[in-house]
Motif scaffolding. Structure first.
Motif, PDB file in Angstrom:
ATOM      1  N   ALA A 107       0.829  -1.198   0.000  1.00  0.00           N
ATOM      2  CA  ALA A 107       0.000   0.000   0.000  1.00  0.00           C
ATOM      3  C   ALA A 107       0.869   1.256   0.000  1.00  0.00           C
ATOM      4  O   ALA A 107       0.555   2.256  -0.668  1.00  0.00           O
ATOM      5  CB  ALA A 107      -0.924  -0.001   1.218  1.00  0.00           C
ATOM      6  N   GLY A 108       1.982   1.207   0.730  1.00  0.00           N
ATOM      7  CA  GLY A 108       2.895   2.345   0.769  1.00  0.00           C
ATOM      8  C   GLY A 108       3.551   2.608  -0.571  1.00  0.00           C
ATOM      9  O   GLY A 108       3.758   3.770  -0.951  1.00  0.00           O
ATOM     10  N   LEU A 109       3.897   1.543  -1.298  1.00  0.00           N
ATOM     11  CA  LEU A 109       4.468   1.696  -2.636  1.00  0.00           C
ATOM     12  C   LEU A 109       3.489   2.435  -3.549  1.00  0.00           C
ATOM     13  O   LEU A 109       3.864   3.365  -4.272  1.00  0.00           O
ATOM     14  CB  LEU A 109       4.799   0.327  -3.223  1.00  0.00           C
ATOM     15  CG  LEU A 109       5.201   0.284  -4.700  1.00  0.00           C
ATOM     16  CD1 LEU A 109       6.486   1.063  -4.939  1.00  0.00           C
ATOM     17  CD2 LEU A 109       5.344  -1.173  -5.167  1.00  0.00           C
ATOM     18  N   LYS A 110       2.244   2.042  -3.486  1.00  0.00           N
ATOM     19  CA  LYS A 110       1.220   2.665  -4.325  1.00  0.00           C
ATOM     20  C   LYS A 110       1.021   4.131  -3.942  1.00  0.00           C
ATOM     21  O   LYS A 110       0.950   5.011  -4.817  1.00  0.00           O
ATOM     22  CB  LYS A 110      -0.085   1.881  -4.177  1.00  0.00           C
ATOM     23  CG  LYS A 110      -1.116   2.143  -5.244  1.00  0.00           C
ATOM     24  CD  LYS A 110      -2.233   1.116  -5.137  1.00  0.00           C
ATOM     25  CE  LYS A 110      -3.198   1.227  -6.310  1.00  0.00           C
ATOM     26  NZ  LYS A 110      -4.229   0.157  -6.265  1.00  0.00           N
ATOM     27  N   LEU A 111       0.948   4.389  -2.645  1.00  0.00           N
ATOM     28  CA  LEU A 111       0.737   5.755  -2.170  1.00  0.00           C
ATOM     29  C   LEU A 111       1.918   6.651  -2.534  1.00  0.00           C
ATOM     30  O   LEU A 111       1.742   7.799  -2.977  1.00  0.00           O
ATOM     31  CB  LEU A 111       0.527   5.749  -0.655  1.00  0.00           C
ATOM     32  CG  LEU A 111       0.153   7.081   0.002  1.00  0.00           C
ATOM     33  CD1 LEU A 111      -1.194   7.573  -0.495  1.00  0.00           C
ATOM     34  CD2 LEU A 111       0.135   6.934   1.519  1.00  0.00           C
ATOM     35  N   ALA A 112       3.138   6.138  -2.360  1.00  0.00           N
ATOM     36  CA  ALA A 112       4.325   6.934  -2.679  1.00  0.00           C
ATOM     37  C   ALA A 112       4.388   7.257  -4.169  1.00  0.00           C
ATOM     38  O   ALA A 112       4.761   8.359  -4.568  1.00  0.00           O
ATOM     39  CB  ALA A 112       5.587   6.194  -2.237  1.00  0.00           C
ATOM     40  N   ALA A 113       4.023   6.279  -5.000  1.00  0.00           N
ATOM     41  CA  ALA A 113       4.021   6.523  -6.448  1.00  0.00           C
ATOM     42  C   ALA A 113       2.961   7.553  -6.817  1.00  0.00           C
ATOM     43  O   ALA A 113       3.199   8.439  -7.666  1.00  0.00           O
ATOM     44  CB  ALA A 113       3.783   5.219  -7.198  1.00  0.00           C
ATOM     45  N   GLU A 114       1.812   7.481  -6.189  1.00  0.00           N
ATOM     46  CA  GLU A 114       0.735   8.427  -6.510  1.00  0.00           C
ATOM     47  C   GLU A 114       1.083   9.860  -6.150  1.00  0.00           C
ATOM     48  O   GLU A 114       0.525  10.807  -6.713  1.00  0.00           O
ATOM     49  CB  GLU A 114      -0.555   7.991  -5.804  1.00  0.00           C
ATOM     50  CG  GLU A 114      -1.168   6.734  -6.409  1.00  0.00           C
ATOM     51  CD  GLU A 114      -2.331   6.191  -5.610  1.00  0.00           C
ATOM     52  OE1 GLU A 114      -2.538   6.672  -4.461  1.00  0.00           O
ATOM     53  OE2 GLU A 114      -3.016   5.274  -6.104  1.00  0.00           O
ATOM     54  N   ARG A 115       2.021  10.048  -5.239  1.00  0.00           N
ATOM     55  CA  ARG A 115       2.458  11.411  -4.905  1.00  0.00           C
ATOM     56  C   ARG A 115       3.057  12.108  -6.124  1.00  0.00           C
ATOM     57  O   ARG A 115       3.036  13.341  -6.220  1.00  0.00           O
ATOM     58  CB  ARG A 115       3.463  11.367  -3.754  1.00  0.00           C
ATOM     59  CG  ARG A 115       3.964  12.729  -3.311  1.00  0.00           C
ATOM     60  CD  ARG A 115       4.829  12.630  -2.082  1.00  0.00           C
ATOM     61  NE  ARG A 115       4.028  12.341  -0.905  1.00  0.00           N
ATOM     62  CZ  ARG A 115       3.458  13.253  -0.137  1.00  0.00           C
ATOM     63  NH1 ARG A 115       3.582  14.543  -0.441  1.00  0.00           N
ATOM     64  NH2 ARG A 115       2.750  12.926   0.920  1.00  0.00           N
ATOM     65  N   ALA A 116       3.568  11.323  -7.080  1.00  0.00           N
ATOM     66  CA  ALA A 116       4.133  11.914  -8.298  1.00  0.00           C
ATOM     67  C   ALA A 116       3.090  12.715  -9.072  1.00  0.00           C
ATOM     68  O   ALA A 116       3.440  13.631  -9.825  1.00  0.00           O
ATOM     69  CB  ALA A 116       4.714  10.816  -9.189  1.00  0.00           C
ATOM     70  N   ALA A 158      11.737   2.171  -0.764  1.00  0.00           N
ATOM     71  CA  ALA A 158      12.700   2.960  -1.540  1.00  0.00           C
ATOM     72  C   ALA A 158      12.281   3.125  -2.987  1.00  0.00           C
ATOM     73  O   ALA A 158      12.610   4.131  -3.634  1.00  0.00           O
ATOM     74  CB  ALA A 158      14.077   2.294  -1.471  1.00  0.00           C
ATOM     75  N   LEU A 159      11.564   2.150  -3.534  1.00  0.00           N
ATOM     76  CA  LEU A 159      11.336   2.113  -4.981  1.00  0.00           C
ATOM     77  C   LEU A 159      10.306   3.114  -5.499  1.00  0.00           C
ATOM     78  O   LEU A 159      10.442   3.623  -6.615  1.00  0.00           O
ATOM     79  CB  LEU A 159      10.911   0.703  -5.402  1.00  0.00           C
ATOM     80  CG  LEU A 159      12.004  -0.359  -5.420  1.00  0.00           C
ATOM     81  CD1 LEU A 159      11.420  -1.699  -5.833  1.00  0.00           C
ATOM     82  CD2 LEU A 159      13.137   0.033  -6.365  1.00  0.00           C
ATOM     83  N   GLY A 160       9.249   3.391  -4.720  1.00  0.00           N
ATOM     84  CA  GLY A 160       8.148   4.204  -5.235  1.00  0.00           C
ATOM     85  C   GLY A 160       8.588   5.529  -5.836  1.00  0.00           C
ATOM     86  O   GLY A 160       8.361   5.804  -7.028  1.00  0.00           O
ATOM     87  N   PRO A 161       9.227   6.418  -5.067  1.00  0.00           N
ATOM     88  CA  PRO A 161       9.637   7.708  -5.620  1.00  0.00           C
ATOM     89  C   PRO A 161      10.681   7.587  -6.727  1.00  0.00           C
ATOM     90  O   PRO A 161      10.638   8.342  -7.702  1.00  0.00           O
ATOM     91  CB  PRO A 161      10.204   8.447  -4.399  1.00  0.00           C
ATOM     92  CG  PRO A 161       9.531   7.808  -3.234  1.00  0.00           C
ATOM     93  CD  PRO A 161       9.405   6.367  -3.609  1.00  0.00           C
ATOM     94  N   LEU A 162      11.619   6.663  -6.592  1.00  0.00           N
ATOM     95  CA  LEU A 162      12.642   6.509  -7.631  1.00  0.00           C
ATOM     96  C   LEU A 162      12.004   6.175  -8.975  1.00  0.00           C
ATOM     97  O   LEU A 162      12.319   6.782 -10.003  1.00  0.00           O
ATOM     98  CB  LEU A 162      13.641   5.423  -7.232  1.00  0.00           C
ATOM     99  CG  LEU A 162      14.601   5.755  -6.092  1.00  0.00           C
ATOM    100  CD1 LEU A 162      15.422   4.523  -5.717  1.00  0.00           C
ATOM    101  CD2 LEU A 162      15.523   6.910  -6.464  1.00  0.00           C
TER     102      LEU A 162
END
Length: 470
Positions: A107-116, A158-162
Motif C-alpha cells: 500500500a505504501g508503494l502505491k501511495l508513494a508513487a501516486e504522490r508523483a 525505496a522504490l516508489g519515488p525513484l
C-alpha cells in the motif's frame, strides 16, 4: 535445491561467476536454496540494462508510470501470504508479522508513487525580467541495496519515488534474504530493464555502489558498510541516501500508566526479535516508577516465546553478538531479570531479555545490538532521561512516554530522525526525516524522497521585450 538467478533486462540470467552462497533457514539451520555470490560482470550487465531502459521509462507520462507501479503493488498485495512465507524461511520472521508489513508496504508503494501526480516536476516562477522555469529531471539509473530484516518492506519503501520520478533501478538484496526479492521481481508489471536484480554479497554490492553509471545509491544496512557506500559515492560524485544503525532510546516519565507503557516497550524491544533499525535498545525510566515498571516489563516479556511469537535471529553470528552484549553487561555489574541465555536445540533463537543495573559505558547501551534485549537504566528525573537519551553517536529514532506537556515539548528537541511520543512506529503520509550522526544521511519521505530522486535545473527566460532594440 533451487538456485536463484539474476533478473537483467527482463530475462532471468545465470551469474557470470560460478560461486554460490547457501540460503539458510535460521529456524532449522537447513539450506533451503542457493544464490549467486555476485561479481562485477553481473553488475555491469544489470546497470547497462537500467541505463538503456531509462529514457523510454522517463518519457512515459507520469500518470502511466504511476499506474504501472500501482498494478505491481496490487500484485504484491495479492501474494502477501506467499511472500510472508518466503520471509519466514529465509530470515525467520513470524508469518503474521511478515504479512502485515508486506501488505502495508505494498500500500505504501502505491501511495508513494501516486504522490508523483501532485509533485512539482515543473514550476514556473514569474519575475520582473521574465520567468524562471524550475524543472526536476530524473537522475537516471539508480541502485537500491537492502538488508535482511525487512526484505520486502524496505525495498518497496525505496522504490516508489525513484520509479515514479522516471528513474530505473538495480536492486541488490542481502545475501541472507534474496528469495523474497526474486519473487517480487517475478511479479513485476513494469517494462523490461526498469527494475533489475543482482544477487550476492559484497562481491555484488561493492561494484554496484562504485559503478560510474549509477547516479544514486539508496542503502540500508550497517554503519560500517554505509561508510563504504558513502565513500564510494563521494568518489563518483553521485548521491547516496544512507539509513544505517540505531541505538534508539525510550524515556519513560513518572505519571504514565505503568503496565500499558511496559507492554509498549516490550513490543518495541522484542518485535521481529529486536531486528528493527528503530527497535527500543536503551530504556531510561524515572526512579519513582522504576521498580514497578521493570516488574511489568519482565511480565510482558513472557508473552514473547521463542519459536512462537519470537522468531530466530538471522544467523549464528547475530545471536553471538546479542549474547556478547549480555555477557559484557553482566560481567560489569548488570542483572539479568529474564532471559539471557541462548535457546537450546536447532535454530538461532534467543529469549526476550531484560537487564537492570546497566550504565552507559556497556556495549548493550552503546553499540547496536539488533536483538531481543531491553536494558533498563534508572534516572532521577525526566531531564536526566532526555539528556542520556540524546548522548549517543546514533540518531535514528527515539520514543518518549509522558503526560507532561512541557516534557512533550522538550522531547521534540531530541537529535533523531524520528521522535515518537506516547506511541511507537506511528507514521503520517507527510512525514520526512533524515538520520543524524552514525545513523546515516539523506532526507527521505513524502516530497523529500522525490527531491532526492530528481535533479533540479532552472531555465531563465527573458521577458518578451527584453533584448529588443529601440
Amino acid at each position: 535445491m533451487r538456485t536463484a538467478k539474476n533478473l537483467i533486462d527482463g530475462v532471468w540470467a545465470d551469474t557470470a561467476r560460478d560461486a554460490l552462497l547457501d540460503v539458510v533457514d535460521p529456524a532449522t539451520e537447513e539450506v533451503i536454496a542457493r544464490a549467486p555470490a555476485g561479481c562485477a560482470a553481473d553488475v555491469d550487465r544489470a546497470v547497462a540494462a537500467a541505463v538503456a531502459a531509462q529514457p523510454a521509462w522517463a518519457a512515459l507520462p507520469v500518470a502511466e508510470r504511476v499506474a504501472r507501479i500501482g498494478a505491481w503493488a496490487d500484485a504484491i498485495a495479492a501474494h502477501a501470504d506467499e511472500l510472508a512465507d518466503i520471509e519466514r524461511r529465509e530470515m525467520g520472521k513470524p508469518l503474521d508479522l511478515g504479512r502485515s508489513f508486506i501488505e502495508g508496504s505494498a500500500a505504501g508503494l502505491k501511495l508513494a508513487a501516486e504522490r508523483a501526480l501532485s509533485y512539482a516536476f515543473e514550476e514556473t516562477l514569474p519575475h520582473e525580467d521574465g520567468e524562471t522555469r524550475i524543472v526536476r529531471h530524473p537522475l537516471g539509473a539508480t541502485a537500491v541495496i537492502t538488508p535482511w530484516n525487512f526484505p520486502v518492506a524496505i525495498l518497496l519503501s525505496a522504490l516508489g519515488p525513484l520509479l515514479a520520478a522516471g528513474n530505473t533501478v538495480v536492486v541488490k538484496p542481502s545475501e541472507h534474504s534474496p528469495l523474497s526479492a526474486v519473487r517480487l521481481c517475478e511479479l513485476l508489471t513494469l517494462p523490461d530493464g526498469v527494475v533489475n536484480l543482482v544477487l550476492g554479497d559484497a562481491r555484488a554490492g561493492v561494484p554496484l555502489a562504485e559503478h560510474d553509471r549509477i547516479q544514486l545509491v539508496h542503502f540500508t544496512g550497517s554503519v560500517a558498510s554505509g561508510r563504504e557506500v558513502g565513500a564510494a559515492s563521494g568518489r563518483r560524485l553521485h548521491r547516496a541516501v544512507l539509513e544505517l544503525g540505531g541505538k534508539d532510546a525510550v524515556v519513560v516519565d513518572a505519571g504514565v500508566d505503568v503496565k500499558s507503557t511496559a507492554a509498549a516497550v516490550a513490543l518495541g524491544a522484542f518485535l521481529n526479535t529486536g531486528q528493527i533499525c528503530t527497535s527500543m535498545e536503551r530504556v531510561y525510566v524515572h526512579q519513582d516508577i522504576a521498580e514497578e515498571f521493570t516488574d511489568a516489563l519482565v511480565a510482558a516479556a513472557a508473552a514473547y516465546a521463542p519459536g512462537e511469537v519470537l522468531g530466530p535471529l538471522v544467523d549464528e553470528r547475530q545471536r553471538d553478538t546479542v549474547h556478547r552484549h549480555v555477557t559484557d553487561a553482566v560481567e560489569r555489574g548488570a542483572t539479568v531479570r529474564t532471559g539471557g541465555e541462548k535457546a537450546p536445540g536447532k535454530g538461532y533463537f534467543y529469549p526476550p531479555t531484560v537487564l537492570t543495573g546497566v550504565d552507559d559505558s556497556m556495549l548493550v547501551m552503546t553499540e547496536e545490538t539488533f536483538g531481543p534485549l531491553a536494558p533498563v537504566a534508572v534516572v532521577a528525573d525526566f531531564a536526566e532521561g532526555l539528556k542520556r537519551a540524546a548522548d549517543s553517536r546514533f540518531g535514528l529514532a527515539a520514543t518518549v512516554y509522558t503526560r507532561d506537556a512541557d516534557h512533550v515539548a522538550a522531547a521534540a528537541r531530541l537529535p533523531a530522525a524520528l521522535v515518537w511520543i506516547n506511541q511507537w512506529q506511528g507514521n503520517s503520509p507527510e512525514m520526512i526525516w533524515e538520520p543524524a550522526g552514525d545513523s546515516g544521511t539523506g532526507a527521505t519521505g513524502a516530497n523529500a524522497a522525490y527531491d532526492a530522486a530528481t535533479r533540479p535545473s532552472s531555465v531563465i527566460v527573458a521577458a518578451a521585450d527584453q533584448g529588443r532594440g529601440e
